[in-house]
Design a protein around this motif. Structure first.
Motif, PDB file in Angstrom:
ATOM      1  N   LEU A  45       0.844  -1.068  -0.065  1.00 52.53           N
ATOM      2  CA  LEU A  45       0.077  -0.087   0.165  1.00 52.53           C
ATOM      3  C   LEU A  45       0.857   1.156   0.005  1.00 52.53           C
ATOM      4  CD1 LEU A  45      -2.420  -1.331   2.657  1.00 52.53           C
ATOM      5  CD2 LEU A  45      -2.666  -1.494   0.310  1.00 52.53           C
ATOM      6  N   HIS A  46       1.151   1.646  -1.122  1.00 54.53           N
ATOM      7  CA  HIS A  46       2.341   2.506  -1.227  1.00 54.53           C
ATOM      8  C   HIS A  46       1.625   4.079  -1.380  1.00 54.53           C
ATOM      9  CE1 HIS A  46       6.531   3.832  -2.264  1.00 54.53           C
ATOM     10  NE2 HIS A  46       5.903   4.589  -3.137  1.00 54.53           N
ATOM     11  N   THR A  47       2.243   5.065  -0.950  1.00 57.13           N
ATOM     12  CA  THR A  47       1.962   6.562  -0.940  1.00 57.13           C
ATOM     13  C   THR A  47       3.084   7.262  -1.338  1.00 57.13           C
ATOM     14  OG1 THR A  47       2.046   7.044   1.458  1.00 57.13           O
ATOM     15  CG2 THR A  47      -0.068   6.132   0.698  1.00 57.13           C
ATOM     16  N   GLU A  48       2.382   8.403  -1.979  1.00 61.20           N
ATOM     17  CA  GLU A  48       3.742   9.465  -2.247  1.00 61.20           C
ATOM     18  C   GLU A  48       3.347  10.622  -1.599  1.00 61.20           C
ATOM     19  OE1 GLU A  48       3.795   9.710  -6.537  1.00 61.20           O
ATOM     20  OE2 GLU A  48       4.401   7.454  -6.577  1.00 61.20           O
ATOM     21  N   GLY A  62      12.751   3.413   6.172  1.00 60.21           N
ATOM     22  CA  GLY A  62      12.443   3.295   5.041  1.00 60.21           C
ATOM     23  C   GLY A  62      11.798   1.900   4.388  1.00 60.21           C
ATOM     24  N   VAL A  63      11.549   1.940   3.169  1.00 64.50           N
ATOM     25  CA  VAL A  63      10.878   0.757   2.546  1.00 64.50           C
ATOM     26  C   VAL A  63      11.838   0.290   1.365  1.00 64.50           C
ATOM     27  CG1 VAL A  63       8.865  -0.239   1.343  1.00 64.50           C
ATOM     28  CG2 VAL A  63       8.702   1.502   3.278  1.00 64.50           C
ATOM     29  N   THR A  64      12.213  -0.999   0.980  1.00 66.19           N
ATOM     30  CA  THR A  64      13.033  -1.272   0.202  1.00 66.19           C
ATOM     31  C   THR A  64      12.503  -2.113  -0.697  1.00 66.19           C
ATOM     32  OG1 THR A  64      14.017  -3.193   1.562  1.00 66.19           O
ATOM     33  CG2 THR A  64      15.219  -1.197   1.829  1.00 66.19           C
ATOM     34  N   ARG A  65      11.224  -2.728  -0.479  1.00 63.93           N
ATOM     35  CA  ARG A  65      10.580  -3.429  -1.396  1.00 63.93           C
ATOM     36  C   ARG A  65       9.226  -3.139  -1.897  1.00 63.93           C
ATOM     37  NH1 ARG A  65       8.861  -9.874  -0.945  1.00 63.93           N
ATOM     38  NH2 ARG A  65       8.005  -8.787   0.660  1.00 63.93           N
ATOM     39  N   ARG A  66       8.780  -3.350  -2.972  1.00 58.56           N
ATOM     40  CA  ARG A  66       7.525  -2.836  -3.341  1.00 58.56           C
ATOM     41  C   ARG A  66       6.728  -4.115  -4.073  1.00 58.56           C
ATOM     42  NH1 ARG A  66       6.730   2.545  -6.313  1.00 58.56           N
ATOM     43  NH2 ARG A  66       4.621   1.885  -6.228  1.00 58.56           N
ATOM     44  N   GLU A  77      14.596  -5.532  -2.746  1.00 52.64           N
ATOM     45  CA  GLU A  77      14.801  -6.533  -1.985  1.00 52.64           C
ATOM     46  C   GLU A  77      14.480  -6.298  -0.561  1.00 52.64           C
ATOM     47  OE1 GLU A  77      16.161  -9.682  -2.978  1.00 52.64           O
ATOM     48  OE2 GLU A  77      16.298  -9.009  -5.035  1.00 52.64           O
ATOM     49  N   GLU A  78      13.859  -7.361   0.207  1.00 49.52           N
ATOM     50  CA  GLU A  78      13.468  -7.111   1.693  1.00 49.52           C
ATOM     51  C   GLU A  78      14.754  -7.250   2.402  1.00 49.52           C
ATOM     52  OE1 GLU A  78      11.414  -5.672   3.654  1.00 49.52           O
ATOM     53  OE2 GLU A  78       9.644  -7.424   3.166  1.00 49.52           O
ATOM     54  N   ARG A  79      14.834  -6.349   3.365  1.00 47.65           N
ATOM     55  CA  ARG A  79      15.924  -6.549   4.438  1.00 47.65           C
ATOM     56  C   ARG A  79      15.620  -8.239   5.123  1.00 47.65           C
ATOM     57  NH1 ARG A  79      13.908  -1.421   5.645  1.00 47.65           N
ATOM     58  NH2 ARG A  79      15.248   0.075   5.041  1.00 47.65           N
ATOM     59  N   GLN A  80      16.881  -8.507   5.598  1.00 47.29           N
ATOM     60  CA  GLN A  80      16.911  -9.431   6.607  1.00 47.29           C
ATOM     61  C   GLN A  80      16.778  -8.885   8.162  1.00 47.29           C
ATOM     62  OE1 GLN A  80      17.093 -12.674   5.419  1.00 47.29           O
ATOM     63  NE2 GLN A  80      16.678 -11.435   3.577  1.00 47.29           N
ATOM     64  N   PHE A  81      16.050  -9.713   8.963  1.00 47.04           N
ATOM     65  CA  PHE A  81      15.690  -9.291  10.175  1.00 47.04           C
ATOM     66  C   PHE A  81      16.110 -10.422  11.071  1.00 47.04           C
ATOM     67  CE2 PHE A  81      12.194  -7.389   7.223  1.00 47.04           C
ATOM     68  CZ  PHE A  81      12.830  -5.994   7.423  1.00 47.04           C
ATOM     69  N   GLY A  82      16.804 -10.057  12.301  1.00 44.98           N
ATOM     70  CA  GLY A  82      17.180 -11.078  13.466  1.00 44.98           C
ATOM     71  C   GLY A  82      15.741 -11.304  14.278  1.00 44.98           C
TER      72      GLY A  82
END
Length: 291
Positions: A162-165, A197-201, A218-223
């Motif tokens: 659900l992307h906005t500008e 921020g957002v790295t993937r859409r 690309e989605e970040r990797q999360f611990g």
């Protein structure tokens, strides 16, 4: 009800999420559950969900039907099922009320019970406290998280879909209609992750293409240690910033975890992404939350 004090509003903007226990009464939750039970009882299950296809051509038709069913659900009430709930002849392998993953995406406009909840005075008051001036409702869904088969929701940000500008205009409201616990798949969050921020859409592909959507970036990797649980009692409300990272585990318990959720967008000085899978229609433009 836990009041949304100024300090708690600040906490939301700092953490990216906020739990408000007792926001709705148990009776209000039961009304929503009872209404959904009637909707499910009367549902018309689409053929692409029931049929087992055996040829490549038929599988392509099934995929096209499923994609169209999803992509055109923004102004409809439609049914989305857990995997493995239909037999080869299209019969339910489980009771049909236990087969659903979710119902969406226009309950907030097309059903009077969920419309009243979405536009309820205490919801409007809460969103005003957040400082939103012209919020509109973009989608809604009833989530079942079925006992034993309720699927995992992997780490994600709502703004991916659900992307906005500019960014930062979407907020989710997630209402626990039953207790959401560590055992039945409560939400988990990474506090403060909305500031990264957002790295993937997920975006629409050209008309006529298959698949109908694709991911860019690309989605970040999360611990695992980054996530904090957000268990909440029946009637509790979870506010979710559109960019905060959250997930939920598969429900392996014998208790369901029903929830009603909807997303709003601050339309003042904000634009809805034209590449989003979900788009307003002439029949159902995004309604104002405050009307």
């Amino acid at each position: 009800m836990q009041p949304a004090t100024a300090a708690r509003v600040d906490q939301f903007w700092d953490d990216g999420y906020l739990l408000l226990n007792g926001f709705f009464s148990p009776e209000e939750c039961d009304v929503m559950k009872e209404r959904m039970a009637l909707i499910v009882e009367a549902m018309d299950v689409p053929a692409h969900c029931r049929t087992e296809f055996s040829t490549e051509q038929e599988e392509q038709l099934q995929a096209q039907g499923s994609a169209d069913y999803f992509m055109t659900s923004g102004d409809q009430i439609r049914f989305f099922f857990e995997k493995g709930v239909f037999g080869k002849n299209g019969d339910f392998l489980v009771p049909k009320e236990c087969s659903l993953n979710k119902v969406g995406h226009a309950l907030h406009s097309l059903d009077p019970v969920f419309k009243n909840v979405t536009h309820s005075p205490h919801v409007q008051e809460l969103i005003r406290k957040l400082g939103l001036m012209e919020p509109v409702v973009v989608q809604s869904m009833y989530i079942f998280k079925q006992p034993g088969i309720g699927g995992e929701v992997t780490p994600h940000q709502d703004a991916t879909f659900l992307h906005t500008e500019p960014l930062g205009k979407v907020i989710g409201l997630w209402i626990a209609l039953e207790d959401a616990t560590l055992d039945n798949g409560c939400l988990w969050f990474i506090p403060g992750s909305h500031k990264r921020g957002v790295t993937r859409r997920m975006v629409r592909t050209p008309e006529g293409s298959m698949p109908r959507t694709k991911f860019i970036g690309e989605e970040r990797q999360f611990g695992e240690e980054e996530f904090k649980p957000a268990a909440v009692r029946k009637g509790g409300l979870v506010l979710i910033h559109g960019e905060v990272v959250h997930r939920s585990a598969k429900n392996t318990s014998d208790s369901s975890r029903h929830a009603y959720a909807f997303h709003i967008m601050e339309s003042r000085n904000g634009k809805w992404g034209k590449e989003n899978w979900l788009q307003p229609t002439a029949e159902l433009p995004f309604p104002s939350l405050y009307t």
